[in-house]
Enzyme design. Structure first.
Site, PDB file in Angstrom:
ATOM      1  N   ARG A 550       0.810  -1.219   0.000  1.00 20.44           N
ATOM      2  CA  ARG A 550       0.000   0.000   0.000  1.00 20.44           C
ATOM      3  C   ARG A 550       0.844   1.270   0.000  1.00 20.44           C
ATOM      4  O   ARG A 550       0.358   2.364  -0.273  1.00 20.44           O
ATOM      5  CB  ARG A 550      -0.929  -0.006   1.222  1.00 20.44           C
ATOM      6  CG  ARG A 550      -2.060  -1.002   1.071  1.00 20.44           C
ATOM      7  CD  ARG A 550      -2.787  -1.241   2.351  1.00 20.44           C
ATOM      8  NE  ARG A 550      -3.484  -2.514   2.300  1.00 20.44           N
ATOM      9  CZ  ARG A 550      -4.055  -3.108   3.327  1.00 20.44           C
ATOM     10  NH1 ARG A 550      -4.026  -2.538   4.508  1.00 20.44           N
ATOM     11  NH2 ARG A 550      -4.656  -4.265   3.181  1.00 20.44           N
ATOM     12  N   GLU A 572      13.066  -9.018  -5.593  1.00 16.67           N
ATOM     13  CA  GLU A 572      13.205  -7.872  -6.494  1.00 16.67           C
ATOM     14  C   GLU A 572      12.348  -6.765  -5.908  1.00 16.67           C
ATOM     15  O   GLU A 572      11.117  -6.835  -5.938  1.00 16.67           O
ATOM     16  CB  GLU A 572      12.750  -8.218  -7.906  1.00 16.67           C
ATOM     17  CG  GLU A 572      13.613  -9.274  -8.598  1.00 16.67           C
ATOM     18  CD  GLU A 572      13.186 -10.713  -8.318  1.00 16.67           C
ATOM     19  OE1 GLU A 572      12.178 -10.915  -7.633  1.00 16.67           O
ATOM     20  OE2 GLU A 572      13.883 -11.636  -8.775  1.00 16.67           O
ATOM     21  N   LYS A 609      21.373 -23.783 -10.806  1.00 17.08           N
ATOM     22  CA  LYS A 609      22.156 -22.547 -10.846  1.00 17.08           C
ATOM     23  C   LYS A 609      21.981 -21.616  -9.652  1.00 17.08           C
ATOM     24  O   LYS A 609      22.792 -20.737  -9.439  1.00 17.08           O
ATOM     25  CB  LYS A 609      21.865 -21.793 -12.150  1.00 17.08           C
ATOM     26  CG  LYS A 609      20.420 -21.387 -12.323  1.00 17.08           C
ATOM     27  CD  LYS A 609      20.204 -20.804 -13.701  1.00 17.08           C
ATOM     28  CE  LYS A 609      18.748 -20.421 -13.869  1.00 17.08           C
ATOM     29  NZ  LYS A 609      18.464 -19.918 -15.185  1.00 17.08           N
TER      30      LYS A 609
END
Lengths: 646, 172
Positions: A550, A572, A609
């Site tokens: 928010r 991210e 990976k």
């Protein structure tokens, strides 16, 4: 009229001092506020550059004739050169690779020795060796500078502990006993000396020293009398041995292992110098200090290094000093134990904890805040983790021991600060009956998974109070970030092998308590504070906590966590709001929702990976298996349309 | 682990300050050199009819204190320091500047202590403003100017650093 020699020397010296001052200003601007230690050290150098310029003018005026003006300018030039060299060796490689938890540990250790207000300055130095600046930086930098240094108030009482770790390998967790044990002991000795309590003078025979015949190290050949030069060597050797004893006292077998193995990498174990005893003698004495306290775990850690222990057979003065030092073995141990002010670290009391932690490292789990020993929870100390790390190394563990150890130490540092900031103590999760039904796990089902020790075990560490609730686990930001930098690349092409995400992104670390500002529209990669290890029958999703959403903060665009994942999750973070947001490492910004799979997943390939990450990971998109296929498709298309190809 | 403490060492005819193994040694050596030049400068000023100033007095007392400390170590009265070897450094370079290269190695500890005490006495007289004869002032000026030069020479390099030129034994 042409300038005289002394005038030319003065002008060029003033120019150099000014250029040095400008370089320091640039460095201060570049590193920003990254903790008081490094910032204050840089500011001290800035004060030095200004003071040297003023000192040049004062020395010029004080010199009675041109001959003295020339001599003063030459000497001040050397004064400046050596300080520039110090600055360059300590600050040109930065300090970001040094775990921030290490600085906190050093400051805490200093406090235990009554050395308050010490600030650690830990940087990456030249390759090859650790370098401790044992003198007080402020007094040493300005030694024989008579003009007012014009310190700002906050630097007047600054005390800095400067240790540089060798480039490329110095930040290995395994070397921590060298930094926090041996090197720190050098610093503490300058404020709280212990060397005179050993009584070297009672066993050192000056007649024996004078009677030795073999050549002294070239640098000592004619300084003073032979016996006096050898007496100084003896004192230096003893000083080193006291620091070794301190490392073994504080770190047990890990202290021995790290010092012995590092010394072996620095030089042959029989090398004799004017400043350090031969490594063979040091290793021999460390084994004796560990002596009767040695346990099975100690033996596993230390015994492979025993063949590095022994004595030397030449030169004659080193043989004599070796005999003298060996005769002081017990006395050094006794004096250091008293000086350290803490009980010796012994595996006898901790070996179950160390073994359990080593097993967890082998399982890809970075330690724990506490471990259950005989149904009782025992709190884990950093030194347990260091010993477990050495045990894991000697057992040939295939998981990334260094990375997992650093993560475990960092987690303990966070928890230490959490508690000292009056955060709630950790408590073990309550048990609840297991559920076999597929779907999202409830709080009690999550707690049950966390308490298991079999293949269905879920690990979330650290797990702070109140983190498991509803049908999710709260996740916090860690203190490591990957940020975008200004780049000259026109565009990033994931298929172009010549392009690397590191060319436009860089890693940074914030100390616990510091903040990172996220500007509107900016994206940074963070990672969770929590290290997660998923069993084969659970999958998970990461979602932003609505309270943050928010405000415009969005986390985790890659939301899926696969079965068997082990590591910290990369988040991210993007600020979609209109004003910058301060992100404090440790903030609870996301949630992990867990789901059972309909059947256990297949174990991942060993080359997966993103295995065992302990901080945000750079994109490895170029390692995707279909990359080469896509490149071929593009080449063919480019040929058809006559476009320059990849 | 490089943790060596500051000192000035002398090898044969040439002072090798720090012996290239520690930056801290060289940093301290440069300060010792500065101090030596200040002492020489004070002696020269008085010899030329001038007055010593407060900064000169600080330098003179600092050197005499260091020389006395090293004399006491040589006599076995106190234990040498390894956390701050400034006194050892100041005494080392002063002894070298006083005598012929290499002669300290054959002298007894008591001989060396006496030499240091004599210089300390002279420096204390100079610092207190008592009159000293011209020859003694000239000697102090010359000894400490030489001490400063020894340090400057040992810290300096003969030119730029050339790399890639094979020298001496080793892999070619």
């Amino acid at each position: 009229m042409a300038l005289r020699l002394e005038e030319r020397l003065r002008i060029s010296l003033e120019d150099r001092a000014r250029a040095f001052g400008e370089r320091i200003e640039r460095e201060i601007a570049r590193v920003g506020n990254t903790g008081p230690g490094v910032t204050h050290a840089l500011q001290l150098f800035g004060c030095y550059a200004g003071a040297l310029g003023r000192q040049v003018r004062q020395s010029w005026e004080d010199s009675p004739n041109p001959k003295f003006k020339v001599a003063s300018m030459r000497m001040l030039n050397q004064h400046l050169r050596t300080r520039v060299e110090l600055f360059d060796s300590r600050f040109s490689r930065g300090h970001m690779a040094v775990p921030s938890a290490l600085a906190a540990t050093i400051e805490q250790e200093c406090k235990q020795h009554g050395l308050d207000k010490r600030e650690a300055v830990l940087t990456v130095g030249p390759p090859g060796n650790f370098t401790t600046f044992i003198a007080d930086l402020q007094s040493f930098l300005f030694r024989q500078i008579q003009v007012d240094p014009a310190f700002p108030d906050h630097l007047v009482d600054s005390h800095l502990v400067m240790i540089a770790m060798p480039d490329s390998e110095g930040t290995r967790a395994a070397w921590q006993p060298i930094v926090v044990g041996h090197e720190l002991a050098h610093y503490i000795q300058t404020a709280n000396p212990v060397i005179t309590r050993v009584g070297l003078e009672t066993v050192l025979d000056k007649g024996e020293l004078a009677a030795t015949k073999d050549p002294l190290p070239p640098s000592l050949a004619a300084t003073t009398s032979r016996s006096r030069a050898l007496e100084q060597i003896a004192m230096r050797w003893l000083n080193e041995l006291i620091c070794d004893a301190y490392a073994v006292h504080r770190m047990g077998a890990a202290g021995l292992a790290s010092l012995a193995e590092f010394l072996e990498s620095v030089a042959a174990s029989t090398v004799v110098s004017a400043s350090h005893p031969p490594a063979r003698l040091r290793t021999q004495m460390m084994f004796e200090w560990l002596g009767s306290d040695m346990t099975e775990v100690d033996a596993e850690i230390a015994e492979p290094l025993r063949e590095l222990a022994g004595s030397v057979t030449k030169p004659d003065w080193a043989v004599y000093l070796t005999i003298v030092m060996s005769s002081l073995t017990s006395k050094i141990k006794e004096v250091v134990a008293d000086w350290a002010g803490t009980p010796a670290y012994t595996q006898r009391a901790r070996q179950s904890v160390v073994s359990e932690l080593a097993d967890r490292i082998a399982d890809g789990i970075p330690g724990a805040e506490s471990v259950a020993i005989h149904s009782e929870f025992v709190e884990v100390e950093p030194v347990d983790i260091i010993n477990a790390s050495w045990l894991a190394i000697h057992r040939g563990t295939t998981t990334p021991v260094n990375r997992l150890t650093l993560k475990a130490l960092d987690t303990l540092a966070f928890l230490h600060q959490w508690r000292s900031a009056e955060g709630e103590k950790l408590r073990e999760a309550p048990l609840a009956p297991a559920s076999a039904a597929p779907g999202a796990l409830t709080a009690s089902e999550i707690a049950e998974r966390l308490s298991r020790t079999d293949q269905r075990r879920l690990v979330v560490t650290p797990l702070l109070p109140g983190s498991v609730k509803g049908a999710s686990v709260d996740l916090r930001t860690g203190n490591k970030f990957i940020v975008f930098e200004r780049s000259t690349a026109a565009a990033f092409d994931a298929l172009d092998p010549a392009q690397d995400p590191r060319s436009m992104q860089s890693s940074i670390e914030r100390a616990w308590g510091d903040v990172l500002f996220l500007h509107p529209g900016q994206l940074v990669l963070a990672s969770t504070l929590e290290y997660i290890s998923m069993p084969g029958d659970l999958t998970a999703q990461v979602i932003t906590r609505s309270s943050y959403g928010r405000l415009g903060l969005i986390s985790a665009t890659a939301v899926q966590v696969h079965p068997y994942f082990a590591g910290c999750l990369t988040l991210e973070l993007a600020n979609l709001g209109e004003i910058p947001m301060a992100i404090t490492p440790g903030e609870r910004i996301a949630q992990l929702m867990l789901f059972t799979t309909t059947s256990p997943a297949a174990e991942p390939e060993s080359g997966d990976k993103y295995r065992f990450p302990t901080g945000p990971e750079f994109s490895k998109v170029r390692e995707d298996r279909e990359t080469e296929v896509l490149r071929n498709m593009r080449r063919r298309f480019d040929e058809r349309v006559g476009r320059r190809s990849l | 682990m490089h943790t060596s403490s500051p000192t000035v060492r002398v090898d044969g005819s040439r002072a090798v300050v720090g012996a290239g193994d520690s930056l801290e040694l060289r940093m301290n050596a440069s300060a010792v050199g500065l101090l030596s030049i200040r002492v020489a400068s004070a002696a020269a000023r008085v010899r030329g009819g001038g007055q010593i100033n407060q900064r000169d007095q600080v330098a003179l007392r600092s050197v005499s204190t260091d020389l006395r400390e090293e004399a006491r170590v040589l006599r076995g009265e106190i234990v040498p320091s390894v956390t701050d070897e400034t006194a050892y450094a100041v005494a080392g370079v002063t002894l070298t500047a006083l005598g012929q290269p290499g002669d300290t190695a054959s002298a007894t500890d008591e001989d060396l202590a006496r030499r240091l005490d004599r210089v300390a006495n002279d420096l204390e007289k100079l610092a207190s403003g008592r009159s000293l004869d011209d020859a003694l002032l000239a000697r102090l000026e010359s000894v400490f100017l030489r001490a400063g030069e020894l340090v400057t020479d040992s810290l300096g390099e003969s030119g730029e650093v050339l790399e890639g030129v094979p020298q001496g034994p080793g892999p070619r």
